[in-house]
Enzyme design. Structure first.
Site, PDB file in Angstrom:
ATOM      1  N   SER A   1      12.780  -0.096  16.231  1.00 56.08           N
ATOM      2  CA  SER A   1      12.349   0.411  17.536  1.00 56.08           C
ATOM      3  C   SER A   1      11.247  -0.478  18.107  1.00 56.08           C
ATOM      4  CB  SER A   1      11.912   1.872  17.399  1.00 56.08           C
ATOM      5  OG  SER A   1      11.839   2.489  18.664  1.00 56.08           O
TER       6      SER A   1
ATOM      7  N   ASP B   1      18.669   3.466  18.208  1.00 56.46           N
ATOM      8  CA  ASP B   1      17.463   3.633  17.395  1.00 56.46           C
ATOM      9  C   ASP B   1      17.795   4.504  16.174  1.00 56.46           C
ATOM     10  OD1 ASP B   1      14.954   4.269  16.362  1.00 56.46           O
ATOM     11  OD2 ASP B   1      14.034   4.577  18.320  1.00 56.46           O
TER      12      ASP B   1
END
Length: 310
Positions: free
Chosen positions: A59, A210
């Site tokens: 991320s 993610d």
């Protein structure tokens, strides 16, 4: 003020003389705005005389890792990040996400609550549920891609001076995917695409997003590359108590928080060194004070590395 000069000072760790240079693979976890602490931690690692042989990011850790893998002068990277966060482009995207520019705390909090209430309405209103069922995300991909394009050039992994691994999840296979080849911007966007919020990224027949609660601190992957040290920078929130969960969405979000905290704790055990900046009171959406968050990361890393036997 020149933003580069803002970070241009020497650390006591720079005076440390070691008998041999230590090498480390850095695992950079996710955490939204809290991930700005990675910049400070990376600076302290370099000041301690430790050479980074690879970055492994998830991320925002993927974005920070990419920037630092490309530019070895960490103060330049910090200045670039701060400049972007103070730019009209970022302010506009904050407004799209939260309904606010984020210039005042009450604006940020009310903006986040407005966003939260919109998500709750999405769950409860038939018209919005139908819309969500026919689209991949609540937000357009341009919010992410615009930020990435402002911070990272259009290059391949192979162009990076320092090796980088980016971790994401494949929605089709259900597997963890490690990206180390191909277009860098696309890989970063895949790792930052929060499921349901931003659209997944198509990559070689996969739909990537993610990896979030499953692997938000990639220390296991970092350990597999390390020839000396594995250093994990954990910017996750603490396991804070909440008073109540009154709605179904409250319960879902709370369980995600609990699961991520537990996974971070387990994954941290794989690292030789764990750096946990004191980010109490820094919310994942609050990018208003980047220099302060960077300093918190720098301070935590210096304190932890000062105890490292060299």
């Amino acid at each position: 003020m020149n933003l580069i000069n803002l970070f241009n000072f020497r650390s006591p760790l720079a005076q440390v003389v070691t008998t041999r240079q230590r090498r480390a693979v850095l695992a950079l976890g996710g955490g939204g705005a809290r991930g700005l602490a990675h910049y400070g931690a990376i600076q302290a690692v370099g000041e301690a005389g430790i050479q980074t042989e690879r970055f492994v990011g998830v991320s925002i850790g993927a974005l920070v890792g990419a920037m630092c893998a490309l530019e070895p002068e960490i103060r330049r990277v910090q200045a670039q990040a701060v400049e972007f966060l103070l730019s009209p482009t970022f302010s506009r995207n904050q407004h799209l996400l939260f309904g606010t520019t984020g210039s005042r705390l009450d604006e940020v909090e009310s903006g986040v609550m407005a966003w939260y209430n919109r998500v709750r309405y999405l769950y409860s209103a038939h018209r919005r549920i139908t819309r969500a069922a026919t689209r991949q995300s609540l937000m357009p991909e341009g919010i992410l891609s615009e930020a990435i394009e402002a911070l990272v050039p259009d290059i391949e992994f192979s162009d990076l001076p320092t090796p980088l691994s980016i971790v994401a999840a494949d929605l089709r296979s259900g597997n963890r995917i490690v990206l180390e080849n191909g277009p860098l911007r696309t890989a970063i966007q895949a790792s930052m695409a929060i499921p349901g919020i931003f659209p997944p990224v198509d990559w070689q027949g996969m739909q990537l997003c993610d990896i979030g609660v499953i692997d938000s601190l990639p220390s296991v992957m970092a350990k597999s590359y390390a020839t000396d040290l594995t250093i994990a920078v954990d910017v996750g929130q603490s396991h804070a108590r909440v008073d109540d969960c009154t709605t179904a969405l409250d319960v879902i979000m709370r369980m995600q928080d609990i699961g991520e905290t537990m996974m971070r704790r387990d994954k941290a055990e794989c690292a030789d060194v764990v750096i946990r900046p004191d980010l109490q009171g820094v919310d994942w959406f609050d990018f208003r004070h980047p220099e302060r968050i960077i300093e918190l990361g720098r301070r935590a890393a210096r304190q932890r590395l000062s105890r490292l036997a060299v």
